[in-house]
Design a protein around this motif. Structure first.
Motif, mmCIF file in Angstrom:
data_model
loop_
_atom_site.group_PDB
_atom_site.id
_atom_site.type_symbol
_atom_site.label_atom_id
_atom_site.label_comp_id
_atom_site.label_asym_id
_atom_site.label_seq_id
_atom_site.Cartn_x
_atom_site.Cartn_y
_atom_site.Cartn_z
ATOM 1 N N PHE A 1 0.831 -1.202 0.000
ATOM 2 C CA PHE A 1 0.000 0.000 0.000
ATOM 3 C C PHE A 1 0.865 1.250 0.000
ATOM 4 C CE2 PHE A 1 -2.419 3.397 2.118
ATOM 5 C CZ PHE A 1 -3.524 3.440 1.277
ATOM 6 N N HIS A 2 1.969 1.236 0.727
ATOM 7 C CA HIS A 2 2.882 2.384 0.767
ATOM 8 C C HIS A 2 3.628 2.571 -0.555
ATOM 9 C CE1 HIS A 2 2.118 2.560 5.055
ATOM 10 N NE2 HIS A 2 2.851 3.654 5.148
ATOM 11 N N ILE A 3 3.544 1.576 -1.423
ATOM 12 C CA ILE A 3 4.114 1.716 -2.772
ATOM 13 C C ILE A 3 3.052 2.219 -3.734
ATOM 14 C CG2 ILE A 3 5.121 0.477 -4.724
ATOM 15 C CD1 ILE A 3 6.400 -1.433 -2.692
ATOM 16 N N TYR A 4 1.873 1.584 -3.708
ATOM 17 C CA TYR A 4 0.844 1.895 -4.708
ATOM 18 C C TYR A 4 0.167 3.241 -4.468
ATOM 19 C CZ TYR A 4 1.292 -2.998 -6.100
ATOM 20 O OH TYR A 4 1.768 -4.198 -6.531
ATOM 21 N N GLN A 5 -0.140 3.551 -3.192
ATOM 22 C CA GLN A 5 -0.847 4.804 -2.926
ATOM 23 C C GLN A 5 -0.040 6.026 -3.375
ATOM 24 O OE1 GLN A 5 -4.228 6.110 -1.256
ATOM 25 N NE2 GLN A 5 -3.142 7.149 -2.901
ATOM 26 N N PRO A 6 1.256 6.133 -3.062
ATOM 27 C CA PRO A 6 2.018 7.270 -3.590
ATOM 28 C C PRO A 6 2.065 7.315 -5.118
ATOM 29 C CG PRO A 6 3.170 6.307 -1.723
ATOM 30 C CD PRO A 6 2.051 5.378 -2.055
ATOM 31 N N GLN A 7 2.076 6.154 -5.759
ATOM 32 C CA GLN A 7 2.071 6.135 -7.219
ATOM 33 C C GLN A 7 0.789 6.755 -7.770
ATOM 34 O OE1 GLN A 7 2.731 2.086 -8.479
ATOM 35 N NE2 GLN A 7 4.870 2.066 -7.826
#
Length: 279
Positions: A34-40
């Motif tokens: 989630f900490h990868i996808y949400q910032p993307q």
């Protein structure tokens, strides 16, 4: 307001982006998914019309170095955006970190995705008196040093969105009647969107425009263009088919006229009249 009394060292003696570490060896490993996808998703949909792409810098999990007195102190937002600055470091290089005394412009918005380990610091519940060997908390840095105008906190476990705006010298929490925050200077807003991103259906933080339309990701833009092209191709096919039908109708009318003319000529000949002499 946080203040530092000792004199500020000259800028020439301070470390640059290349001198400061971009990773903390005491915090190994990558963030969770989630900490990868949400910032993307935040990056893909962050397109304020008041700035060109070359005047925007966004980053996730990137060190911000903020103290000239303690040049190795840093904070690492889950996501942040700076407007009115170059996309590249000194107009040419990708950034290893964001060094505030070199950049000269603080982030306009910072987003933190809550986790149990960092919740108290992210929400300003663990403020500390700054000492020589103890840096300020993330909240203190955002509020009192960097003075980030908008600080957004999202808890993905409870889907709770909180927003803090800098007023005078401190953060004031906005009373959100709905989970959306409009930012007039950017002419876009940030809100919670229920949808599928990277194949995952859930509530996501996402930017929207002044007509409350969710700003599209690159994949959505490409899909939309492909759909529009498909629709235009279908419209062209239908127009071509209509033209073909009209041409066929004209051909049939012409054939009917020819047949009527032949029948009339044959009738005239039966009556002893040469139709060619009537012209």
């Amino acid at each position: 307001m946080y203040q530092t009394d000792p004199p500020i060292p000259p800028k020439e003696s301070l470390p640059t982006m290349y001198d400061l570490p971009s990773e903390d060896p005491e915090e190994p490993g990558l963030p969770d998914e989630f900490h990868i996808y949400q910032p993307q998703l935040l990056e893909e949909t962050f397109r304020p019309p008041t700035y060109t792409a070359d005047e925007i810098f966004v980053a996730s999990d990137l060190n911000i170095y903020y103290s000239t007195l303690n040049p190795r102190w840093y904070k690492r937002p889950d996501w942040f955006a700076v407007v009115g600055t170059s996309r590249f470091y000194q107009q040419r290089d990708l950034r290893l970190s964001y060094v505030i005394w070199q950049e000269g412009i603080s982030p306009f918005v910072a987003v933190e995705l809550l986790s149990p380990r960092t919740e108290k610091e992210d929400l300003g519940q663990s403020l500390r008196i700054v000492e020589e060997n103890q840096p300020p908390t993330k909240w203190q840095v955002y509020e009192q040093i960097l003075r980030v105008p908008y600080y957004i906190v999202f808890d993905r476990y409870t889907d709770n969105l909180r927003a803090f705006v800098l007023q005078a010298d401190s953060y004031t929490e906005l009373n959100l009647e709905e989970p959306r925050i409009w930012m007039p200077r950017l002419e876009i807003g940030l809100g919670l969107w229920q949808g599928t991103y990277k194949g995952i259906e859930r509530l996501w933080l996402r930017w929207y425009d002044n007509e409350n339309n969710w700003l599209l990701t690159l994949a959505e833009q490409q899909s939309q263009r492909a759909e529009q092209q498909s629709q235009r191709a279908e419209q062209e096919r239908q127009r071509a088919e209509q033209q073909s039908q009209r041409a066929e109708q004209e051909r049939q009318r012409a054939e009917q006229e020819r047949q009527r003319a032949e029948r009339l000529a044959a009738k005239l000949r039966e009556l002893g009249v040469n139709p060619d002499e009537l012209i």
